[in-house]
Design a protein around this motif. Structure first.
Motif, mmCIF file in Angstrom:
data_model
loop_
_atom_site.group_PDB
_atom_site.id
_atom_site.type_symbol
_atom_site.label_atom_id
_atom_site.label_comp_id
_atom_site.label_asym_id
_atom_site.label_seq_id
_atom_site.Cartn_x
_atom_site.Cartn_y
_atom_site.Cartn_z
ATOM 1 N N MET A 1 0.854 -1.205 0.000
ATOM 2 C CA MET A 1 0.000 0.000 0.000
ATOM 3 C C MET A 1 0.884 1.246 0.000
ATOM 4 N N ASN A 2 0.673 2.137 -0.918
ATOM 5 C CA ASN A 2 1.546 3.314 -0.903
ATOM 6 C C ASN A 2 1.070 4.324 0.146
ATOM 7 N N ALA A 3 1.987 5.215 0.471
ATOM 8 C CA ALA A 3 1.751 6.129 1.591
ATOM 9 C C ALA A 3 0.558 7.036 1.320
ATOM 10 N N GLN A 4 0.420 7.442 0.052
ATOM 11 C CA GLN A 4 -0.651 8.376 -0.284
ATOM 12 C C GLN A 4 -2.017 7.773 0.032
ATOM 13 N N ALA A 5 -2.193 6.552 -0.394
ATOM 14 C CA ALA A 5 -3.486 5.908 -0.217
ATOM 15 C C ALA A 5 -3.784 5.706 1.259
ATOM 16 N N SER A 6 -2.782 5.273 2.011
ATOM 17 C CA SER A 6 -3.042 5.007 3.417
ATOM 18 C C SER A 6 -3.325 6.306 4.163
ATOM 19 N N ALA A 7 -2.649 7.379 3.757
ATOM 20 C CA ALA A 7 -2.885 8.655 4.427
ATOM 21 C C ALA A 7 -4.312 9.114 4.181
ATOM 22 N N ASN A 8 -4.809 8.828 2.991
ATOM 23 C CA ASN A 8 -6.146 9.286 2.670
ATOM 24 C C ASN A 8 -7.229 8.417 3.310
ATOM 25 N N ASP A 9 -6.824 7.228 3.714
ATOM 26 C CA ASP A 9 -7.741 6.345 4.416
ATOM 27 C C ASP A 9 -8.132 6.912 5.761
ATOM 28 N N PHE A 10 -7.185 7.588 6.348
ATOM 29 C CA PHE A 10 -7.413 8.116 7.689
ATOM 30 C C PHE A 10 -7.906 9.541 7.594
ATOM 31 N N ILE A 11 -8.972 9.823 8.289
ATOM 32 C CA ILE A 11 -9.405 11.225 8.294
ATOM 33 C C ILE A 11 -8.578 12.011 9.284
ATOM 34 N N LEU A 12 -8.215 11.375 10.372
ATOM 35 C CA LEU A 12 -7.453 12.091 11.397
ATOM 36 C C LEU A 12 -6.277 11.243 11.827
ATOM 37 N N GLN A 13 -5.119 11.861 11.857
ATOM 38 C CA GLN A 13 -3.940 11.172 12.382
ATOM 39 C C GLN A 13 -3.383 11.979 13.543
ATOM 40 N N VAL A 14 -3.341 11.359 14.680
ATOM 41 C CA VAL A 14 -2.783 12.011 15.862
ATOM 42 C C VAL A 14 -1.415 11.394 16.093
ATOM 43 N N GLU A 15 -0.385 12.237 16.089
ATOM 44 C CA GLU A 15 0.960 11.689 16.241
ATOM 45 C C GLU A 15 1.691 12.367 17.391
ATOM 46 N N HIS A 16 2.090 11.568 18.332
ATOM 47 C CA HIS A 16 2.906 12.018 19.470
ATOM 48 C C HIS A 16 2.319 13.244 20.150
ATOM 49 N N LEU A 17 1.043 13.217 20.321
ATOM 50 C CA LEU A 17 0.375 14.362 20.942
ATOM 51 C C LEU A 17 0.654 14.394 22.441
#
Ligand code: ATP
Ligand code: MG
Lengths: 463, 398
Positions: B1-17
């Motif tokens: 799975m390429n990064a673009q597609a997976s990023a678009n799968d997620f509406i929200l990404q919370v990272e190291h909050l």
């Protein structure tokens, strides 16, 4: 006075018995309170010595009045109120159909306002009507306009602004300075003064609107004082406390003038007798038109997204932000719009007086305008107009009460009791109607029917 | 799975909050993702930091650290931590409700929903100027906004009360109105803070229907904080569990429910009791996990427990001030981790089949889950008070 009487005794004692007892207590308390306030007065005699004047008769009158008042209140007024309440409770099904007067309040009010100067002229003649049209009519209308302007800021947006008079001053001085220096006409200066005031509203708003509630109130209060002090001290421009005089009169749309010396003086054009009343009557209608403009714009704005956002801001600022409303610009528009109407009122005031000085823009003016808004019911135009009528008209009418001199002696000047009565009226209205004359709120949109929102749901806002 | 597609799968990404209030770490290094079109539940005991996560997402707090990425359907990406508060609903299309309901109580229901459409109507009214003179374009937009409001009033079953003040509604109806109001902003991500709190079972079921309707018919993704496990388990597709600001579990509802750390966190029991309680809960899979033979002291823990970190060395002296986390023994999840590390032989590889088998048994196990949920309220409260003095101590030492 002592109202807290234990409830068991209340049920046993008849109203009359209780009234006697409470009247006795009230009399005793008032005697204790007033014996030093009223019974004794310090004074100076001819040789500048401090002497005590004894006023036992006055004290007796006051104490008896209090006692009797308490007696009548407890024995007759309270049971009567309880009875009427019970009657209302037993017959709730009949929803009181608003009376003819209430339903057509706005229309009747407008007709009365339109006919008022004519009625005054018919009653008192041209010369006699001056006082009624000017002191009552125009004066009240100016306050109505000011209060409606402030209503946008306080009543709709819920921002407590104690320095509103600053914008009134900006409008008045803008008119006075531009009018005397450049000879521009009222019709150009009126919008200019409004814009100027709105500009200053934004200038004040930017730094201040991060504050809320009491803090906002204090800073706006300070702003009002700053403007007044600048007007006093910037002598080169504002002529200091001496003020600016010789402000040009408003012309009748440039067609006719109200200056006797002008060739197109109204009496000459229309071939009628000379009189100062024409100008006053013209100003009266002008003030009325400005008031109607204010009301029209306010009503329109309330139904537009900005107006709804103002009210939403008053209800809950955090919820507003969660819905994507930019609260800063929304508050600024409320401030600017309110200030603009203050500026209109100010320029009209300058045109009417022909003279402005910083004396006219003291904090007391802000307080009076605020009192009118609060008494009328925040957000309600009709209530505010009635409050202005009662407050300003009431204090003006004190000057007319010469017969009181016959009662209280020749050195009695009722005007001096203006503030006392003002305060008492406020206390009474706030006890009787804590949300002002009109506490309910008209919804701005509806699906099936428009039902007024009771005051218990609306909030005052926290800045 | 390429990064673009997976990023678009997620509406929200919370990272190291991370979010710190002075010395208090309300959220510590939290990462999770919410998939588009799904209901993601955020659960945890009282004071776990769930509302704080919402406040960071919706811009009411600026996070101390971390990145919040929102991917809109049209491909635009917003870094929420950089947007001003009011632009998050307006541009990134994130709407929210509040734990303590925030309605415009003096305005009618209809007006509440019209205020929610402020930005759209503002543009239509030519920033007030055209509207002031009654231009037809504004009238058109105004009528449309009333239609949208009516649509959501019907969905929320509030149409009969459209002209009543919002403050006059019963509690459950106020909750629904708040959701309807949020939906009137046309959000892509809807954040609901305890929407079922204070609702009776019937209202709660109606709420479930409303949320499922939103999910299925509008394409709006939902992020949900909820204490009512019946709601969480029924409607959510993905559950993230917080305890003391750290993620202790993450997965589908079944796997989370059987996670011993979650159970321990929710029950808030004493050290010795963890095992007995697990027995009471009656989850054989969990017990099985705990009972299986010994393993090397440092077995491969799962990612969630790595996130949770060692809680035992709770009071660190960070550069910018004292960092206060919970003391040893406060986090039940950590205890379970410790226990599991010492006892478990085939640590987490068993978790997957366990999850599967529990899916099959989901229905009969419901009462147990409910019991744990109801217990959680009182138990965690007690725990909170127990934890507070420990958290306060370092401050006192200053
Ligand atoms: N503005 C703030 N200032 C200081 N501390 C805060 C602030 N907001 C939250 N906290 C603290 O952060 C922690 C997490 O609070 P939060 O409200 O996010 O918990 P929660 O998970 O929503 O709990 P609940 O289930 O009770 O709603 C609590 O200890 C709280 O005291
Ligand atoms: Mg919360």
């Amino acid at each position: 006075m002592a109202v807290t009487v234990s409830s068991e005794r209340d049920t046993v004692a008849t109203p009359i018995q209780r009234a006697f007892r409470e009247a006795f207590y009230a009399g005793a308390i008032s005697l204790g309170l007033f014996v030093l306030f009223i019974g004794l007065r310090t004074d100076q005699n001819i040789s500048n010595e401090l002497i005590l004047v004894q006023r036992w008769v006055l004290l007796a009158i006051v104490v008896i009045a209090v006692t009797l008042g308490r007696f009548v209140y407890v024995a007759y007024a309270l049971p009567a109120m309880a009875r009427s309440k019970a009657e209302k409770a037993t017959a709730p099904a009949i929803v009181a159909e608003p009376g003819f007067l209430k339903r057509n309040f706005n229309r009747i009010g407008l007709v009365v306002l339109l006919l008022y100067p004519i009625a005054m002229v018919l009653l008192f003649g041209f010369q006699g009507s001056l006082k009624w049209v000017d002191n009552f009519g125009i004066q009240i209308l100016i306050y109505v306009m000011l209060a409606w302007g402030l209503n946008i800021v306080i009543g709709l947006a819920g921002l407590l602004d104690l320095g509103y008079v600053a914008f009134y001053a900006v409008g008045a001085y803008a008119y006075a300075l531009l009018g005397t220096h450049f000879g521009l006409s009222f019709w150009i200066l009126l919008p200019a003064a409004g814009c100027m005031a709105a500009f200053w509203g934004v200038m004040l708003g930017f730094p201040v609107l991060r504050l809320r509630g009491d803090y906002l109130a204090i800073v706006t209060l300070a702003f009002g004082e700053i403007i007044r002090l600048v007007l006093i001290n910037w002598r080169e421009v504002t002529n200091g406390s001496a003020g600016i005089s010789g402000i040009p009169k408003v012309s009748f749309f440039g067609l006719m003038s109200f200056n006797v010396s002008d060739p197109n003086y109204i009496a000459k054009v229309l071939h009628i007798a000379q009189s100062g009343a024409y100008y006053k009557i013209f100003l009266y209608y002008l003030a009325l038109a400005l008031c109607l403009l204010t009301a029209f714009v306010t009503i329109r704005l309330r139904r537009l997204p900005v107006g709804r956002a103002w009210e939403a801001l008053r209800e809950d600022e955090i919820a507003c932000r969660s819905l994507g409303i930019n609260t800063t610009t929304t508050k600024l528009t409320a401030f600017a719009t309110g200030a603009m109407f203050g500026g209109f009122a100010g320029s009209f005031f300058a045109a009417r007086q022909g003279f402005v000085s910083p004396e006219s823009f003291v904090f007391l003016e802000s307080a009076i305008i605020l009192a009118i808004v609060v008494l009328g019911g925040m957000g309600s135009l009709g209530g505010i107009a009635v409050a202005a009528l009662v407050m300003i008209g009431g204090t003006e009418i004190l000057r007319e009460l010469d017969f009181l001199k016959a009662v209280f002696g020749p050195d009695f000047t009722p005007e001096l009791y203006r503030m006392l009565l003002f305060g008492m009226a406020m206390v009474i209205v706030m006890l009787w109607k804590p949300r002002g004359f009109v506490g309910s709120r008209e919804p701005t949109a509806f699906l099936k029917e428009r039902r007024a929102v009771s005051a218990s749901f609306t909030k005052e806002g926290h800045g | 799975m390429n990064a673009q597609a997976s990023a678009n799968d997620f509406i929200l990404q919370v990272e190291h909050l991370s979010m710190k209030f002075g010395g208090l770490v309300a959220i510590g290094d939290l990462s999770f993702q919410a998939r588009r079109g799904e209901i993601t539940a955020l659960i945890g005991p009282n004071g776990a930091g769930k509302t704080t996560v919402f406040n960071c997402i919706t811009g009411f707090y600026k996070p101390s650290e971390g990145m919040l990425t929102l991917n809109r359907r049209d491909g635009t990406t917003y870094l929420l931590e950089r947007l001003p508060n009011h632009e998050i609903p307006a541009r990134a299309k994130v709407a929210r409700t509040f734990q303590n309901i925030r309605l415009f109580s003096g305005m009618t229901l209809l007006e509440n929903l019209l205020v929610a459409q402020h930005n759209k109507l503002m543009k239509a009214s030519g920033y007030t100027f055209l509207g002031l003179f009654g231009f037809p374009s504004y009238r058109q937009a105004s009528a449309e906004s009333i239609d949208l409001a009516r649509h959501w009033l019907e969905k929320a079953d509030l149409i009969d009360r459209a002209d009543d003040p919002a403050g006059d509604l019963p509690y459950g109806a106020q909750r629904r109105l708040e959701i309807a109001r949020a939906m009137c902003t046309g959000p892509e991500l809807l954040c609901l803070d305890e929407p079922a709190a204070g609702l009776n079972p019937k209202e709660s079921a109606a709420l479930n229907d409303l949320l499922m309707d939103i999910k299925n018919n509008t394409g709006t993704s939902i992020l949900l904080i909820e204490h009512d496990m019946s709601v969480v388990m029924q409607i959510s597709d993905h559950v993230v569990v917080l305890e003391y600001g750290r993620k202790i579990s993450d997965g589908n509802p079944q796997s989370v429910r059987t996670d011993p750390r979650v159970i321990a966190a929710y029950l808030g029991v004493d050290d010795e009791e963890v095992e007995t309680v697990l027995t009471e809960v009656g989850d054989e899979d969990v017990i099985e996990q705990l009972d299986t033979g010994p393993d090397s002291a440092h077995g491969p823990g799962n990612s969630a427990s790595m996130m949770a970190g060692p809680v035992s060395d709770s009071v660190e002296h960070a550069d910018e001030g004292e960092r206060v986390t919970v003391s040893k023994g406060a986090s039940k999840a950590a205890q379970v981790d410790a226990r599991a590390a010492s006892v478990a032989s085939k640590p987490r590889s068993a978790a997957k089949p366990a999850a599967k088998s529990s899916t099959a048994k989901a229905a009969p196990k419901k009462p147990a889950a409910k019991a744990s949920a109801t217990k959680a309220g009182s138990a965690s409260k007690g725990k909170e008070t127990a934890a507070k003095p420990t958290a306060g101590k370092p401050g006192g030492r200053k």
